[in-house]
Structure formats: C-alpha cells, structure tokens
Write a protein that holds these residues in place. Structure first.
Motif, short mmCIF file in Angstrom:
data_model
loop_
_atom_site.label_atom_id
_atom_site.label_comp_id
_atom_site.label_asym_id
_atom_site.label_seq_id
_atom_site.Cartn_x
_atom_site.Cartn_y
_atom_site.Cartn_z
N LYS A 169 27.16 -10.03 107.34
CA LYS A 169 27.68 -9.35 105.90
C LYS A 169 27.08 -10.62 105.14
O LYS A 169 27.44 -11.64 105.33
CB LYS A 169 29.13 -8.97 105.98
N ALA A 170 26.25 -10.10 103.83
CA ALA A 170 26.10 -10.82 103.09
C ALA A 170 27.32 -11.08 102.11
O ALA A 170 27.81 -10.15 101.60
CB ALA A 170 25.02 -10.20 102.10
N GLY B 31 31.37 -14.41 113.26
CA GLY B 31 32.69 -14.81 112.09
C GLY B 31 32.23 -16.32 111.46
O GLY B 31 32.89 -16.50 110.59
N SER B 32 31.29 -17.06 111.94
CA SER B 32 30.90 -17.94 111.27
C SER B 32 29.84 -17.93 109.98
O SER B 32 29.25 -16.63 109.99
CB SER B 32 30.06 -18.83 112.32
N GLU B 33 29.94 -18.66 109.22
CA GLU B 33 28.94 -18.72 108.03
C GLU B 33 27.79 -19.25 108.09
O GLU B 33 27.79 -20.38 108.51
CB GLU B 33 29.92 -19.11 106.75
N VAL B 34 26.63 -18.62 107.77
CA VAL B 34 25.33 -18.95 107.75
C VAL B 34 24.70 -19.04 106.43
O VAL B 34 25.08 -18.26 105.69
CB VAL B 34 24.60 -18.07 108.86
N SER B 35 24.05 -20.06 106.33
CA SER B 35 23.33 -20.43 104.88
C SER B 35 21.92 -19.93 105.29
O SER B 35 21.28 -20.51 106.04
CB SER B 35 23.36 -21.52 104.62
N LEU B 36 21.32 -18.87 104.29
CA LEU B 36 19.84 -18.60 104.52
C LEU B 36 19.17 -18.79 103.11
O LEU B 36 19.37 -18.45 102.15
CB LEU B 36 19.70 -17.03 104.89
N ALA B 37 18.16 -19.87 103.14
CA ALA B 37 17.48 -20.36 102.07
C ALA B 37 16.40 -19.08 101.71
O ALA B 37 16.03 -18.49 102.56
CB ALA B 37 16.67 -21.49 102.43
N ALA B 38 16.40 -18.78 100.78
CA ALA B 38 15.41 -17.61 100.27
C ALA B 38 14.65 -17.87 98.73
O ALA B 38 15.71 -18.32 97.88
CB ALA B 38 16.34 -16.44 100.21
N ASP B 39 13.69 -17.70 98.51
CA ASP B 39 13.09 -17.52 97.44
C ASP B 39 13.59 -16.18 96.72
O ASP B 39 13.40 -16.08 95.50
CB ASP B 39 11.38 -17.64 97.32
N ARG B 40 13.45 -14.98 97.54
CA ARG B 40 13.97 -13.82 96.94
C ARG B 40 14.96 -13.12 98.03
O ARG B 40 14.68 -13.28 98.97
CB ARG B 40 12.63 -12.72 96.79
N ILE B 41 15.89 -12.54 97.42
CA ILE B 41 17.01 -11.84 98.45
C ILE B 41 16.69 -10.28 97.75
O ILE B 41 17.09 -9.90 96.58
CB ILE B 41 18.32 -12.39 98.05
N LEU B 42 16.24 -9.36 98.62
CA LEU B 42 15.79 -8.07 98.73
C LEU B 42 17.25 -7.19 99.09
O LEU B 42 17.28 -7.14 100.39
CB LEU B 42 14.55 -7.73 99.05
N VAL B 43 17.83 -6.47 98.03
CA VAL B 43 18.93 -5.81 98.62
C VAL B 43 18.67 -4.31 98.81
O VAL B 43 18.14 -3.73 97.72
CB VAL B 43 20.16 -6.15 97.47
#
Length: 465
Positions: free
Chosen positions: A239-240, A257-269
């Motif tokens: 889940k974002a 359940g852990s939190e992950v960080s995703l580097a992104a130039d664009r986030i397409l929803v």
C-alpha cells in the motif's frame, strides 16, 4: 443568446456521446451535443488512442533494442536505438488531432449542432451552457448524460508535481529515470510496460494479492513473466502511504508490514476511475444511484422519464466500445426503434505484453452459472503463425456448456490477441456452439486458428495439440 430547442440533447462528446449524436442525426432527429473540452472525450484525447500510440512506439524501440543486443534469434543486427520522447508525443498528438477533426466532421455531416462549453441542468428538460460568447439555454424533449469518468486521486498522493495521472503520463516529453506505478490494473501495467521498454526503471505497487485482479490467474501469468523479463519490480499486497518529507521518495507499506522507500522521478497513480457526476447540475435532478454511478435499465433509461445515461457514468465495465454501443442504441430508441441493452458479449482487452482479451464468462464464473462446463485450451507454442512472429507465449481458451456446447466465454493471452476480440465477441453474440467454431474454416497460417483448435479441444479432438 437565443434559446435552442431540440428533440435530443447529448451532454458529453466522448465515444458514447458522439456516437449517440451521429446515429440520431442519421435517423433525422434534431440533435444538439454539448462538450466542454475536445470531441472524443477521455478515450480519444488522453486515454485509449494516445496510450496505444505510446505502447506502439515502446514496442518498436524494444524490438530494435533487442536486435541491437545480438541476443535475438532472427539473425538481424542493428545499432542501439535512441528515443526522442518529445517527437513521439508530437506524433501522438498529431494522430489525436486528426481524429478530433474527424469526429467533428462526422457530427457536422449528420447535421448535429455542436455547442462548446460547460453544461448545467436547470431541470430535466433544460440545460444552460457557459460558452465563450455567453450563456446558451437549450431545451430538449430527451436528454442523454454522457459525462464519462476521471482518474481516482488518492488522499495520500494528490495529483501534482511528481505525482501524475495517466493524462500527464501520456504528455511527458522526457523519460523518467525511475517510475513508480501505484496500481497494478490494466492502465498502470500498460503504461508501466511501455516506459520500461523505453528504458525507465519501473516499480509497480499493487494493494491486492496479484496484478490484474479482474482477470483470472491463468491469463495473467504470462504477463507476470514478461514484467519480470523487462526488469519491472512488482510489489503485491503493498500500500502506498505517501511521499517522504524530503520528496522524490514514495513510502510503501509492504506485504510483510515493513515500510519501504522507493525513489522516484515520477509517481503514476492508476488506482481506478470515477464517474463524473459533479459540475453539471446533477443535484437539480432526481436520479437513482447505483453506488457512485447513475442507475439505468436495459434501455439506458434513468429513473427520470426522457433522461438517459450512457458510458462510464453508468458503471462497469468502463469501456469506450460499451459506451458507443449504448449511445447507438439510445439514439435508435429515441427514433422509435425497439432496442434493449445486453452486455454479455462485450470484449475486454488489456494491451499489456502479452495482450489479454476476454469475452463472456471465465471458467469459475461458468461453473457457478451452470452445472457442468467444457473447457478447451490451445497454446500459441503450437501455432505456426505465432511461432514465426516470435510471440508463442500464451493460449486461447473456450468455455462452453457441457450439455449443449453453447459457448459461454472466450479468453486469450498472447502477442496481438486484441485483434481476435471481434471474432470472440461475434461468437457469443450469435449464440455459437463449439461445433460452429470448430466447423468454421480458419485461414492458415494465422493466430485465429488457435480459436478453432481450442473449440476442437473442448469437443475432445484437437488436431494439433
């Protein structure tokens, strides 16, 4: 401005609206259509057509890149390709422009009056339109609501800056180095796959347990394998949560359940679409609702006499060809013809790699509907044409009643199978039985032969499997 009176008023010039207006004009009905933006709606301007243009460009780029790698089996070598995305977008925009002009020309030929501006109901028979030259009042005997749908915005990821919808994604003139797609449905995967082929590093975040949950797992498995081969990371059950304070990073709650960080130039929803029910005076009407959608009957009649609704504003499936069929039907009803709406034979196509097409009932749906079914499969790995196109991934599947062999559903996954959708839809629309398909001579060598072979397989005597 002088008031306008007409027999039929159509609000919205998307696929459903403009087809309704054109057909009404052909039938001699005095018709007016109102559109706030460009003719063609979402599909033509920022949806179906431009996305397929981008997908085609990405496929061409990927094909040339494969030839340049030296790993292909065709014996062809070339140099590494480059992409000028701004030129690609200009080419796409030119196609859209020509189609816009084409729709406007068809409306004019059908003697439909076009009014440009935002429509708003005064009551069930009267609409005000704010045009560039002032307020236009239109009175009509019958009104069709064809206001379409819009992308769903997540509260934690409002559109703006790096967070984009499919509309902005199709207008990018520079390739994002890192793209995160929130939503593993057909829109997200179509665009995510295209950008991955062009060279972006793509990650897909899907809240459900698997991608493309509207299709059964057997159909989506080849797509999952291709995503992996393209280097696309897929996070399911994730889940974002929103952007990190520093920006440029999406925080995701993983399945563990852990939190992950995703580097992104664009986030397409791309988490879905919602009906456009605001901004055109729906509060002035007394319409029954079906959740967020306008409720209609089998003729697309709403709960108010003389008021029809078609397309995405009426619910699933949100497909342009569904809206077109509804629009044509309503125009004929207004002209006095007897018509009803039956959605059983509507094809659904997912333009991923490989493509998916489905019409009618899948195996599990069919088993719930009837006591016993017959299922025939035929793999493209045994189809000569598919093999010569280096596209042998996938299969055709036919689902039929066991007692009388009536075909209940047809599905396929594979390269180019979207072009089989017409044959699949026709079979269901005509009430075909397995023997009808098996007894039809299919041209050789074509991928369509897999349709015949799947039907033969359901009858117990496939020839090439």
């Amino acid at each position: 401005m002088r008031d306008i009176s007409c027999k039929l008023l159509v609000i919205g010039a998307g696929p459903g609206g403009y087809v309704c207006a054109i057909r009404a004009g052909q039938l001699g009905i005095d018709t007016v259509i109102v559109e706030a933006r460009k003719t063609g709606g979402t599909c033509l301007n920022v949806g179906c057509i431009p996305s397929k243009a981008l997908i085609h460009a990405a496929e061409e780029y990927d094909r040339i890149a494969d030839l340049a790698s030296g790993r292909n089996t065709l014996g062809i070598r070339t140099t590494k390709p480059e992409i000028d995305l701004s030129r690609t977008v200009a080419w796409k925009d030119a196609i859209v422009g020509r189609l816009n002009n084409g729709v406007s020309g068809l409306l004019k030929r059908a003697k439909v009056k076009m009014v440009q501006g935002q429509a708003r109901f005064r009551d069930g028979k009267t609409v005000e339109v704010e045009t560039e030259t002032g307020r236009q009042v239109i009175r009509a005997e019958t009104v069709v609501i064809a206001t379409g749908s819009a992308p769903v915005e997540l509260p934690s990821l409002p559109f703006g800056d790096a967070v984009i919808s499919s509309t902005e994604a199709l207008a990018l003139t520079e390739l994002p180095e890192r793209l995160v797609v929130v939503g593993g449905g057909y829109i997200g995967l179509e665009l995510g796959t295209a950008f991955a082929k062009l060279g972006a590093k793509v990650t897909v975040v899907e809240a459900q347990a698997r991608i493309l949950p509207q299709y059964d797992a057997e159909l989506t498995r080849p797509v999952s394998r291709r995503l992996q081969a393209l280097g696309i990371d897929v996070m399911t059950g994730a889940k974002a949560k929103g952007l990190a304070k520093a920006g440029g990073t999406l925080l995701v709650e993983a399945e563990s359940g852990s939190e992950v960080s995703l580097a992104a130039d664009r986030i397409l929803v791309t988490v879905g679409r919602k009906p456009v029910t605001q901004g055109w005076g729906m509060e002035e009407l007394v319409l029954d609702r079906d959740g967020p959608f306008i409720r209609i009957d089998e003729t697309c009649q709403t709960s108010m006499r003389g008021l029809y609704a078609i397309g995405d504003v009426t619910g699933e499936p949100m497909l342009a060809h569904r809206a077109m069929a509804q629009g044509e039907m309503v125009a004929e009803i207004v002209a006095g013809h007897r018509r009803v709406w039956d959605k059983r034979a509507i094809p659904a196509v997912c333009f991923t790699d490989p493509e998916i097409v489905a019409v009618g009932l899948g195996p599990e749906e069919a088993r719930r509907a009837v006591s016993d079914v017959r299922i025939g499969h035929f793999p493209f790995s045994a189809n000569g044409r598919a093999m010569t196109k280096v596209g042998e991934e996938g299969f055709v599947r036919v689902v039929a009643r066991a007692d009388n062999h009536l075909v209940l559903g047809i599905q396929a996954v594979g390269h180019g199978v979207s072009e089989l959708s017409a044959a699949f839809g026709l079979a269901l629309e005509m009430g075909a039985r397995l023997e009808d398909i098996a007894g039809t001579i299919h041209a050789h060598p074509t991928q369509g032969e897999a349709f015949q072979e799947a039907s033969l397989g359901a009858l117990g005597h496939a020839l090439h499997a």
